[in-house]
Design a protein around this motif. Sequence first.
Motif, PDB file in Angstrom:
ATOM      1  N   CYS A  19       1.003  -1.212  -0.059  1.00 42.25           N
ATOM      2  CA  CYS A  19      -0.044   0.112  -0.003  1.00 42.25           C
ATOM      3  C   CYS A  19       1.164   1.269   0.034  1.00 42.25           C
ATOM      4  N   ASN A  20       0.423   2.220  -0.796  1.00 43.81           N
ATOM      5  CA  ASN A  20       1.136   3.485  -0.820  1.00 43.81           C
ATOM      6  C   ASN A  20       0.477   4.360   0.307  1.00 43.81           C
ATOM      7  N   LEU A  21       1.183   4.592   1.288  1.00 42.88           N
ATOM      8  CA  LEU A  21       0.593   5.103   2.646  1.00 42.88           C
ATOM      9  C   LEU A  21       0.700   6.871   2.485  1.00 42.88           C
ATOM     10  N   SER A  22       1.119   7.292   1.311  1.00 40.95           N
ATOM     11  CA  SER A  22       1.267   8.740   1.447  1.00 40.95           C
ATOM     12  C   SER A  22      -0.242   9.278   0.801  1.00 40.95           C
ATOM     13  N   THR A  23      -0.177  10.672   1.317  1.00 37.83           N
ATOM     14  CA  THR A  23      -1.507  11.259   1.194  1.00 37.83           C
ATOM     15  C   THR A  23      -1.421  11.835  -0.308  1.00 37.83           C
ATOM     16  N   GLY A  24      -2.376  11.432  -1.183  1.00 33.92           N
ATOM     17  CA  GLY A  24      -2.129  12.015  -2.507  1.00 33.92           C
ATOM     18  C   GLY A  24      -3.066  13.212  -2.929  1.00 33.92           C
ATOM     19  N   PRO A  25      -2.742  13.633  -3.835  1.00 38.80           N
ATOM     20  CA  PRO A  25      -3.369  15.003  -4.083  1.00 38.80           C
ATOM     21  C   PRO A  25      -4.901  15.207  -4.346  1.00 38.80           C
ATOM     22  N   TYR A  26      -5.442  13.927  -4.209  1.00 41.27           N
ATOM     23  CA  TYR A  26      -6.846  14.167  -4.554  1.00 41.27           C
ATOM     24  C   TYR A  26      -7.332  13.231  -3.400  1.00 41.27           C
ATOM     25  N   GLN A  27      -7.099  13.282  -2.150  1.00 41.27           N
ATOM     26  CA  GLN A  27      -7.330  12.667  -1.138  1.00 41.27           C
ATOM     27  C   GLN A  27      -8.662  12.820  -0.389  1.00 41.27           C
ATOM     28  N   LYS A  28      -9.151  13.999  -0.246  1.00 39.19           N
ATOM     29  CA  LYS A  28     -10.302  14.385   0.238  1.00 39.19           C
ATOM     30  C   LYS A  28     -11.393  14.031  -0.996  1.00 39.19           C
ATOM     31  N   GLN A  29     -11.126  14.233  -2.070  1.00 43.35           N
ATOM     32  CA  GLN A  29     -12.287  13.705  -3.290  1.00 43.35           C
ATOM     33  C   GLN A  29     -12.524  12.433  -3.281  1.00 43.35           C
ATOM     34  N   VAL A  30     -11.270  11.584  -3.347  1.00 47.26           N
ATOM     35  CA  VAL A  30     -11.428  10.209  -3.362  1.00 47.26           C
ATOM     36  C   VAL A  30     -12.095   9.663  -1.973  1.00 47.26           C
ATOM     37  N   GLU A  31     -11.619  10.101  -0.913  1.00 46.69           N
ATOM     38  CA  GLU A  31     -12.411   9.618   0.319  1.00 46.69           C
ATOM     39  C   GLU A  31     -13.883   9.836   0.260  1.00 46.69           C
ATOM     40  N   GLN A  32     -14.245  11.114  -0.277  1.00 44.22           N
ATOM     41  CA  GLN A  32     -15.793  11.706  -0.525  1.00 44.22           C
ATOM     42  C   GLN A  32     -16.650  10.470  -1.379  1.00 44.22           C
ATOM     43  N   PHE A  33     -15.554  10.264  -2.502  1.00 55.97           N
ATOM     44  CA  PHE A  33     -16.428   9.350  -3.414  1.00 55.97           C
ATOM     45  C   PHE A  33     -16.802   7.961  -3.050  1.00 55.97           C
ATOM     46  N   LEU A  34     -15.653   7.521  -2.262  1.00 52.92           N
ATOM     47  CA  LEU A  34     -15.672   6.176  -1.584  1.00 52.92           C
ATOM     48  C   LEU A  34     -16.380   5.797  -0.477  1.00 52.92           C
ATOM     49  N   GLY A  35     -16.975   7.052   0.249  1.00 53.90           N
ATOM     50  CA  GLY A  35     -17.699   6.928   1.423  1.00 53.90           C
ATOM     51  C   GLY A  35     -16.967   6.877   2.696  1.00 53.90           C
ATOM     52  N   LEU A  36     -15.533   7.264   2.470  1.00 55.41           N
ATOM     53  CA  LEU A  36     -14.958   7.165   3.682  1.00 55.41           C
ATOM     54  C   LEU A  36     -14.676   8.326   4.478  1.00 55.41           C
ATOM     55  N   ARG A  37     -14.152   8.452   5.743  1.00 54.14           N
ATOM     56  CA  ARG A  37     -14.115   9.327   6.573  1.00 54.14           C
ATOM     57  C   ARG A  37     -13.155  10.601   5.769  1.00 54.14           C
ATOM     58  N   VAL A  38     -13.761  11.526   5.836  1.00 56.81           N
ATOM     59  CA  VAL A  38     -12.934  12.775   4.806  1.00 56.81           C
ATOM     60  C   VAL A  38     -12.260  13.679   5.792  1.00 56.81           C
ATOM     61  N   ASP A  39     -11.030  13.118   5.961  1.00 52.25           N
ATOM     62  CA  ASP A  39     -10.280  14.144   6.566  1.00 52.25           C
ATOM     63  C   ASP A  39      -8.954  14.605   5.908  1.00 52.25           C
ATOM     64  N   GLY A  40      -8.690  13.939   4.510  1.00 50.56           N
ATOM     65  CA  GLY A  40      -7.620  14.472   3.718  1.00 50.56           C
ATOM     66  C   GLY A  40      -6.274  13.814   4.198  1.00 50.56           C
ATOM     67  N   ARG A  41      -6.348  12.911   4.814  1.00 47.37           N
ATOM     68  CA  ARG A  41      -5.117  12.016   5.355  1.00 47.37           C
ATOM     69  C   ARG A  41      -5.206  10.575   4.967  1.00 47.37           C
ATOM     70  N   GLN A  42      -4.276  10.174   4.398  1.00 44.82           N
ATOM     71  CA  GLN A  42      -4.264   8.651   4.024  1.00 44.82           C
ATOM     72  C   GLN A  42      -3.895   7.764   5.146  1.00 44.82           C
ATOM     73  N   THR A  76     -15.141  11.037 -14.075  1.00 48.77           N
ATOM     74  CA  THR A  76     -15.928  10.620 -15.121  1.00 48.77           C
ATOM     75  C   THR A  76     -17.392   9.849 -14.684  1.00 48.77           C
ATOM     76  N   MET A  77     -17.097   9.320 -13.669  1.00 49.62           N
ATOM     77  CA  MET A  77     -18.414   8.236 -13.111  1.00 49.62           C
ATOM     78  C   MET A  77     -19.219   9.506 -12.441  1.00 49.62           C
ATOM     79  N   LEU A  78     -18.724  10.273 -11.795  1.00 52.87           N
ATOM     80  CA  LEU A  78     -19.690  11.389 -11.356  1.00 52.87           C
ATOM     81  C   LEU A  78     -20.573  12.236 -12.315  1.00 52.87           C
ATOM     82  N   ALA A  79     -19.709  12.440 -13.346  1.00 56.49           N
ATOM     83  CA  ALA A  79     -20.409  12.942 -14.504  1.00 56.49           C
ATOM     84  C   ALA A  79     -21.490  12.209 -15.160  1.00 56.49           C
ATOM     85  N   GLN A  80     -21.115  10.884 -15.266  1.00 48.91           N
ATOM     86  CA  GLN A  80     -21.972   9.971 -15.905  1.00 48.91           C
ATOM     87  C   GLN A  80     -23.326   9.898 -15.142  1.00 48.91           C
TER      88      GLN A  80
END
Length: 215
Positions: A19-42, A76-80
């Motif tokens: 696993c890459n445990l680094s925080t990515g540039p789209y961390q918050k957006q990805v967390e929100q999309f996946l229904g995870l806790r949105v804190d912006g930290r990997q 893209t999925m969100l736009a669809q």
Amino acid sequence: MVVPLTLALGAAPAQAASCNLSTGPYQKQVEQFLGLRVDGRQSSSDCQAIKAFQAKHGITPTLGYAGPITWRTMSTMLAQRAAGNNPNKAGKCPTNKGRIACVDLTRQLSWIQDGSKLKYGPVPVRTGRDGAETRTGSKRIYYRSLNHWSTIYHVWMPYSQFFDGGIAFHSVTKSMYNPPGSGGCVNMRPADAKAYWGLLKNGDDVYVYGRKPGT
């Protein structure tokens, strides 16, 4: 007795190593999309959820990092989803040609309409990658082959309907979101390609517009 560290910790070291445990540039957006806790930290759980998404759609490297390709796929999925049952709300696909297959490269969506009436879709599609983009403009289906054999890629192309040189609608078994895209064809899920086969015929119009994200 001294218990080896790897046994004491169970499978965690192996999971962490993959696993890459680094925080990515789209961390918050990805967390929100996946229904995870949105804190912006990997976190380890974030990473595993992102990895599962990447594995499902063939995004590599599959390391759970919230990078640009992963977020582009989710965008893209969100736009669809936002297109709902009115994919031609902006009126970009002609409504004065009768039955027509529309392909929106920007949203990676296709549908069939008759005038302004939606007949099938919208459905996700996978179009040409960077350097092999699906060409835009007005086209017509000119050749159909129920189980076409590609002499270029040496693969079967079920439910092929060609509308622009070697570019066709056809079925594939991989994810519609598998990057970087096709060799120019409009890839479809098997059920959708079969439905298009039953609804379209030689001479029917096809209209392709927009620009695929990442091209």
